[in-house]
Scaffold this motif. Sequence first.
Motif, PDB file in Angstrom:
ATOM      1  N   ARG A 137      52.015  61.754  72.129  1.00  0.00           N
ATOM      2  CA  ARG A 137      52.105  62.733  71.029  1.00  0.00           C
ATOM      3  C   ARG A 137      50.787  63.469  70.840  1.00  0.00           C
ATOM      4  NH1 ARG A 137      55.290  58.976  68.484  1.00  0.00           N
ATOM      5  NH2 ARG A 137      53.590  58.090  67.275  1.00  0.00           N
ATOM      6  N   ALA A 138      49.682  62.694  70.879  1.00  0.00           N
ATOM      7  CA  ALA A 138      48.369  63.309  70.677  1.00  0.00           C
ATOM      8  C   ALA A 138      48.058  64.298  71.792  1.00  0.00           C
ATOM      9  CB  ALA A 138      47.302  62.221  70.606  1.00  0.00           C
ATOM     10  N   GLU A 139      48.333  63.894  73.035  1.00  0.00           N
ATOM     11  CA  GLU A 139      48.046  64.771  74.169  1.00  0.00           C
ATOM     12  C   GLU A 139      48.914  66.022  74.127  1.00  0.00           C
ATOM     13  OE1 GLU A 139      45.855  64.158  77.109  1.00  0.00           O
ATOM     14  OE2 GLU A 139      44.993  63.075  75.416  1.00  0.00           O
ATOM     15  N   ARG A 140      50.150  65.832  73.703  1.00  0.00           N
ATOM     16  CA  ARG A 140      51.087  66.950  73.653  1.00  0.00           C
ATOM     17  C   ARG A 140      50.624  67.971  72.613  1.00  0.00           C
ATOM     18  NH1 ARG A 140      56.689  64.714  72.741  1.00  0.00           N
ATOM     19  NH2 ARG A 140      56.895  64.309  74.975  1.00  0.00           N
ATOM     20  N   ALA A 141      50.122  67.446  71.502  1.00  0.00           N
ATOM     21  CA  ALA A 141      49.663  68.329  70.437  1.00  0.00           C
ATOM     22  C   ALA A 141      48.535  69.220  70.935  1.00  0.00           C
ATOM     23  CB  ALA A 141      49.213  67.503  69.236  1.00  0.00           C
ATOM     24  N   GLU A 142      47.673  68.675  71.819  1.00  0.00           N
ATOM     25  CA  GLU A 142      46.565  69.470  72.360  1.00  0.00           C
ATOM     26  C   GLU A 142      47.071  70.596  73.241  1.00  0.00           C
ATOM     27  OE1 GLU A 142      43.783  67.042  74.420  1.00  0.00           O
ATOM     28  OE2 GLU A 142      43.356  65.824  72.641  1.00  0.00           O
ATOM     29  N   ARG A 143      48.234  70.402  73.827  1.00  0.00           N
ATOM     30  CA  ARG A 143      48.745  71.422  74.755  1.00  0.00           C
ATOM     31  C   ARG A 143      49.839  72.268  74.107  1.00  0.00           C
ATOM     32  NH1 ARG A 143      47.398  66.890  77.449  1.00  0.00           N
ATOM     33  NH2 ARG A 143      46.681  67.001  79.619  1.00  0.00           N
ATOM     34  N   HIS A 146      51.223  75.794  75.111  1.00  0.00           N
ATOM     35  CA  HIS A 146      52.002  76.030  76.331  1.00  0.00           C
ATOM     36  C   HIS A 146      53.474  75.710  76.146  1.00  0.00           C
ATOM     37  CE1 HIS A 146      48.266  76.675  78.360  1.00  0.00           C
ATOM     38  NE2 HIS A 146      47.826  75.478  78.001  1.00  0.00           N
ATOM     39  N   LEU A 147      53.844  75.250  74.971  1.00  0.00           N
ATOM     40  CA  LEU A 147      55.233  74.843  74.763  1.00  0.00           C
ATOM     41  C   LEU A 147      56.028  75.936  74.076  1.00  0.00           C
ATOM     42  CD1 LEU A 147      54.706  71.188  73.519  1.00  0.00           C
ATOM     43  CD2 LEU A 147      55.607  71.907  75.729  1.00  0.00           C
ATOM     44  N   SER A 148      57.281  76.105  74.474  1.00  0.00           N
ATOM     45  CA  SER A 148      58.108  77.129  73.833  1.00  0.00           C
ATOM     46  C   SER A 148      58.693  76.607  72.528  1.00  0.00           C
ATOM     47  CB  SER A 148      59.215  77.574  74.788  1.00  0.00           C
ATOM     48  OG  SER A 148      59.975  76.461  75.169  1.00  0.00           O
ATOM     49  N   ALA A 149      58.923  75.325  72.452  1.00  0.00           N
ATOM     50  CA  ALA A 149      59.455  74.761  71.212  1.00  0.00           C
ATOM     51  C   ALA A 149      58.545  73.626  70.768  1.00  0.00           C
ATOM     52  CB  ALA A 149      60.870  74.240  71.424  1.00  0.00           C
ATOM     53  N   GLU A 150      58.219  73.647  69.514  1.00  0.00           N
ATOM     54  CA  GLU A 150      57.356  72.609  68.957  1.00  0.00           C
ATOM     55  C   GLU A 150      58.194  71.357  68.693  1.00  0.00           C
ATOM     56  OE1 GLU A 150      53.333  72.178  67.242  1.00  0.00           O
ATOM     57  OE2 GLU A 150      54.277  73.631  68.555  1.00  0.00           O
ATOM     58  N   PRO A 151      57.729  70.176  69.108  1.00  0.00           N
ATOM     59  CA  PRO A 151      58.483  68.982  68.728  1.00  0.00           C
ATOM     60  C   PRO A 151      58.441  68.776  67.206  1.00  0.00           C
ATOM     61  CG  PRO A 151      56.446  68.392  69.844  1.00  0.00           C
ATOM     62  CD  PRO A 151      56.583  69.876  69.962  1.00  0.00           C
ATOM     63  N   LEU A 152      59.495  68.207  66.683  1.00  0.00           N
ATOM     64  CA  LEU A 152      59.554  67.960  65.240  1.00  0.00           C
ATOM     65  C   LEU A 152      58.548  66.887  64.858  1.00  0.00           C
ATOM     66  CD1 LEU A 152      63.406  67.777  64.682  1.00  0.00           C
ATOM     67  CD2 LEU A 152      61.864  69.596  63.966  1.00  0.00           C
ATOM     68  N   ALA A 153      57.952  67.074  63.702  1.00  0.00           N
ATOM     69  CA  ALA A 153      57.057  66.030  63.209  1.00  0.00           C
ATOM     70  C   ALA A 153      57.901  64.805  62.862  1.00  0.00           C
ATOM     71  CB  ALA A 153      56.309  66.534  61.986  1.00  0.00           C
ATOM     72  N   LEU A 154      57.404  63.642  63.236  1.00  0.00           N
ATOM     73  CA  LEU A 154      58.167  62.428  62.949  1.00  0.00           C
ATOM     74  C   LEU A 154      58.108  62.126  61.468  1.00  0.00           C
ATOM     75  CD1 LEU A 154      57.250  59.889  65.763  1.00  0.00           C
ATOM     76  CD2 LEU A 154      59.315  61.222  65.525  1.00  0.00           C
TER      77      LEU A 154
ATOM     78  N   ALA B 118      65.673  54.382  60.991  1.00  0.00           N
ATOM     79  CA  ALA B 118      66.714  54.927  61.858  1.00  0.00           C
ATOM     80  C   ALA B 118      66.533  56.441  62.024  1.00  0.00           C
ATOM     81  CB  ALA B 118      68.091  54.619  61.287  1.00  0.00           C
ATOM     82  N   PHE B 119      66.153  57.090  60.935  1.00  0.00           N
ATOM     83  CA  PHE B 119      65.931  58.543  60.963  1.00  0.00           C
ATOM     84  C   PHE B 119      64.778  58.862  61.909  1.00  0.00           C
ATOM     85  CE2 PHE B 119      64.314  62.349  58.337  1.00  0.00           C
ATOM     86  CZ  PHE B 119      65.062  63.235  59.081  1.00  0.00           C
ATOM     87  N   ARG B 120      63.714  58.084  61.797  1.00  0.00           N
ATOM     88  CA  ARG B 120      62.541  58.320  62.636  1.00  0.00           C
ATOM     89  C   ARG B 120      62.898  58.201  64.110  1.00  0.00           C
ATOM     90  NH1 ARG B 120      56.642  57.772  62.430  1.00  0.00           N
ATOM     91  NH2 ARG B 120      55.959  56.626  64.261  1.00  0.00           N
ATOM     92  N   SER B 121      63.668  57.196  64.459  1.00  0.00           N
ATOM     93  CA  SER B 121      63.974  57.059  65.887  1.00  0.00           C
ATOM     94  C   SER B 121      64.946  58.148  66.330  1.00  0.00           C
ATOM     95  CB  SER B 121      64.474  55.657  66.210  1.00  0.00           C
ATOM     96  OG  SER B 121      65.798  55.523  65.803  1.00  0.00           O
ATOM     97  N   ALA B 122      65.775  58.647  65.406  1.00  0.00           N
ATOM     98  CA  ALA B 122      66.663  59.761  65.764  1.00  0.00           C
ATOM     99  C   ALA B 122      65.836  61.004  66.080  1.00  0.00           C
ATOM    100  CB  ALA B 122      67.635  60.039  64.624  1.00  0.00           C
ATOM    101  N   VAL B 123      64.803  61.255  65.262  1.00  0.00           N
ATOM    102  CA  VAL B 123      63.950  62.426  65.507  1.00  0.00           C
ATOM    103  C   VAL B 123      63.215  62.262  66.829  1.00  0.00           C
ATOM    104  CG1 VAL B 123      61.970  63.723  64.670  1.00  0.00           C
ATOM    105  CG2 VAL B 123      63.708  62.944  63.059  1.00  0.00           C
ATOM    106  N   ARG B 124      62.799  61.027  67.124  1.00  0.00           N
ATOM    107  CA  ARG B 124      62.089  60.791  68.378  1.00  0.00           C
ATOM    108  C   ARG B 124      62.995  61.110  69.568  1.00  0.00           C
ATOM    109  NH1 ARG B 124      60.948  55.344  68.211  1.00  0.00           N
ATOM    110  NH2 ARG B 124      59.162  55.514  66.842  1.00  0.00           N
ATOM    111  N   GLU B 125      64.246  60.666  69.499  1.00  0.00           N
ATOM    112  CA  GLU B 125      65.204  60.959  70.554  1.00  0.00           C
ATOM    113  C   GLU B 125      65.378  62.468  70.717  1.00  0.00           C
ATOM    114  OE1 GLU B 125      67.222  59.023  72.653  1.00  0.00           O
ATOM    115  OE2 GLU B 125      65.655  57.585  72.107  1.00  0.00           O
ATOM    116  N   HIS B 126      65.462  63.133  69.570  1.00  0.00           N
ATOM    117  CA  HIS B 126      65.654  64.576  69.574  1.00  0.00           C
ATOM    118  C   HIS B 126      64.475  65.256  70.270  1.00  0.00           C
ATOM    119  CE1 HIS B 126      66.906  68.473  68.065  1.00  0.00           C
ATOM    120  NE2 HIS B 126      65.660  68.675  67.683  1.00  0.00           N
ATOM    121  N   ASN B 127      63.261  64.830  69.949  1.00  0.00           N
ATOM    122  CA  ASN B 127      62.071  65.414  70.572  1.00  0.00           C
ATOM    123  C   ASN B 127      62.081  65.226  72.072  1.00  0.00           C
ATOM    124  OD1 ASN B 127      60.946  66.422  68.285  1.00  0.00           O
ATOM    125  ND2 ASN B 127      59.581  64.691  67.919  1.00  0.00           N
ATOM    126  N   LEU B 128      62.521  64.050  72.502  1.00  0.00           N
ATOM    127  CA  LEU B 128      62.555  63.779  73.936  1.00  0.00           C
ATOM    128  C   LEU B 128      63.493  64.767  74.625  1.00  0.00           C
ATOM    129  CD1 LEU B 128      61.742  61.996  76.309  1.00  0.00           C
ATOM    130  CD2 LEU B 128      63.659  60.507  75.755  1.00  0.00           C
TER     131      LEU B 128
END
Lengths: 343, 595
Positions: A137-143, A146-154, B118-128
């Motif tokens: 996650r940390a490494e991805r944030a630095e890059r 270059h990403l078209s879509a931002e990952p959702l914050a956990l 459960a929500f947190r792991s769902a978001v993690r899956e989504h990010n992947l």
Amino acid sequence: MLARREIASLRAEKTIVLALLIQLFVAAFSSFLVVGLVSLYDPGSVEGYTVDVGIVGDESSVADLRAAVEETRGLDTRTYDDAAPAREAFDRNELDAVVRAEQTGGRTTVTALVPDSDVRTTVVVVQLRDALRAYERAERAERSEHLSAEPLALPPEGRSSPYYGFTYTVLLPLLLFLPVFIGGSIVVDSVTEERERGTLELLRAAPLSAADIVDGKTLAAAGLAPVQAALWVGLLELNGTSVANLPLVLVLVAALSTVVVTLGAALALVAAERRVAQLSYSLGTLVLFGGTTLHEDGPVGLAARLALGSVGPEATLVVAGYAVAAVAGYAVLRRAVCRVDLG
Amino acid sequence: MSGRDRLARTLRIARWEVSRSADTLDRTTVVVFLVALLAAGTVVATGAAGGGVAPDRDIYRIGVAPDSAYRAPVEDTAPLRLVAADPGLVASSRAEVVVADGEVVVADSAKGRAALAAFRSAVREHNLALMSAEANRSAAFPVVVDLRYVSRDTGALAGTGAGSGTTTGSGGTDGSGGTDESGGAAGDDGDDGGAFAVPDLGAGTADLFGGGTSGGSPAEISPPFPFASLVLAFAFLVPMNFVVQAYGSTMLEERIGRRGELLLVSPATPGEIVAGKTLPYLGAMVGLVVAVAALVGGGALSVAAVLPIALTFLGATFATAMFARSFKELTFVTVSVSVFLTAYAFVPAIFTNVTPVALISPLTVVVRDLQGGSVSVAEYLFSTGPAYLVGASLFVLGVGVYREEDLFTQRPVPLKLLDALAARIAGRRSAATLAVLSIPFVLLAELLALALLFALPREAALPVLFVVVAGIEEVAKSLHVYAGLHEGPLGDDRTTRGALVLGGLAGLGFFVGEKLFVVIQAVGLTAVPLGEATAATAGVLPVGALLVAPLALHVVTASVSALGAVRGPRGYAAGLAAAVTLHAGYNLAVVTSLG
């Protein structure tokens, strides 16, 4: 009256005690498994256990990786300048894992050594995975540019008991529906035995109608399941697991118990021999429970949601539907029995 | 009476059994059966199409606004149910988590926290999934992980050049010769990944490890499933249940309405009758085991390892059918036996790092077979021996009461058990031999106790375990003595002197059996340190240490319970209680002084 005789015979053979013991054993065994499994997959839930990780590699990667690893619960780090001493420490059981991080072509390559030994491997791998995810996650944030879509914050990390979901979705349904299954099995045995010993004829000679006989046999067995279910729920409450919507849960158990017992009685009356009756009963109930689990309002999922309190008022209707279906099925059996000759 | 005659009679009875079973399949039965099969098929088909079983569907309610990015992960995850993004829902406990205006509101309860996890792991899956769609791979997955499982005891140290170039290829050999029990998923090769300092990390490593992932994102690491033997236990034992149900029925039916009398008055001996009636079911078991072994990818070794379990299962069912008074009783005892056997087959695998204990389970042999490891003859005997012995002794016990006076009488199960034991007692010497034979049963019972008590906190579990273990061993040493005194031919020994002699013999026999077990273990298995508490409580003390003390203990406690047994059921209970107390105290003292 016949129902009383059935219960008395159960008590006399102490089979009911045995049945309770089996259920207790199954429940204890499955929770033992799950406590074991869950503590493997979430080692943070086990107090005072840390995984020691040795880190080697080039300077910048090591610093970042180290920061991520230390952020994770239950991990300790040691940095080595060279791979050889780290590997030696690993072989001496001083380290649980060795991780090497290197920059290759814009990415970080992490090579992780874990012991190939036993269940502990799983613990180490799980912990390491959490750390490496944080690192990613940390490494991805630095890059991120270059990403078209931002990952959702956990969402924030919830400090939740890992057994919570299991208790309601597996353990509780198991405790609720095992008595149901056993109840049906009792009816199959009881009816086939009367047939094989020829005592069903004797019962017929008594001033009892065929419907009375069926009533007696099935009511005794069907009534036991809700009583046992209430007992298990009481035990769970003592254990700190509260069950919401208890009346609805018990009605659901009673309805299913009636369905299964009706099925058992019907099979026992149709099949020629106990072997066949028991076999088709076991298969039939497996199909019944397995099949309904696929459905949204299947009894297993419904019981879990009821007990958790994650249902709206519409759940009452669904439970009522089960009850109506159970009573209807039983009525059909009664009518059929009155027509055909017993024995 | 020649051997050929016997065989011919046995086979004829087996043929009858098969044809009689075929006869019961009349038309209605076939129809019932077909309907059940059809229903099962439909369910399996719809299950495969419908995305599988999810008992945890919609158990948590998450409130997310329609335009929020968090909506997709909630919708895609079965346990999460989407509700309106109104924080008031949390207060009125109609939702567990609500995401509103960038704030995450969580119900302050165990359920709320579980929902958040459960929500947190769902978001993690989504990010992947999101990152997998990215064009720029190095930005989406900046970390590449190569996970290697290495055996520590191979001594393959990190020489820089060791294994250069080829280490990422096919799996290394299992250098330790099968002493490492990885417990990984079926098909795991038990790899020894070779040297650490490998310069090049390319593709081709992914198939190396059954349980882990290499060359991928950290998110894709899947930890090895440690309980492969559990899956195996169910795969083998669940189908066995069906065979056993039918077998138990047919044996018990012989006893209903004196149907078995015809065979009993024929020239066939009880042993031949039982063998003949068992043969078809044994055949079915063998077929079943071979089929399941083929399905999971095991070879002849797997079949050879599981067959003793099948034998034990049949033996237990046979004995039960001989003892039970009704079908109900039979069903319950059979169900308990199947649950216990499953536990027995599986539980030792938990102690995989304590290899000798793990090997008690025949499934450990199966796991090794699947991993391509080897098992020595001694190891095979060690792991399957108890099961063979238990199965055989149960048949012997049951055949003992396969006679007219027992077959058609109804007595409570415990009394029948005493009868069966008494039938095997020929004289005082039997007190010792039966005690030796009880060892596999004791082992089985103690393992189960261990499994059950595992869930208790450690401080509470150990004392309870000592008492339970002491209880099991004392019953094993004294039950047959009691049976012999009151139901069997040892009635003359109902004196203090007789009790002391019998008790001494039983204690000696038990001691010999126990030590035999230790010797087999020491000779047959390469020296591996025992798990201290487990082994000590199983009565397996290190060889050479304290040989005299256990012998004295067993003799003394067996004599105490035998003295009680002379005085009838109440006396027996009192004697047994005293013996158990003595034994538990001894166990506790030994373990505290050793550790």
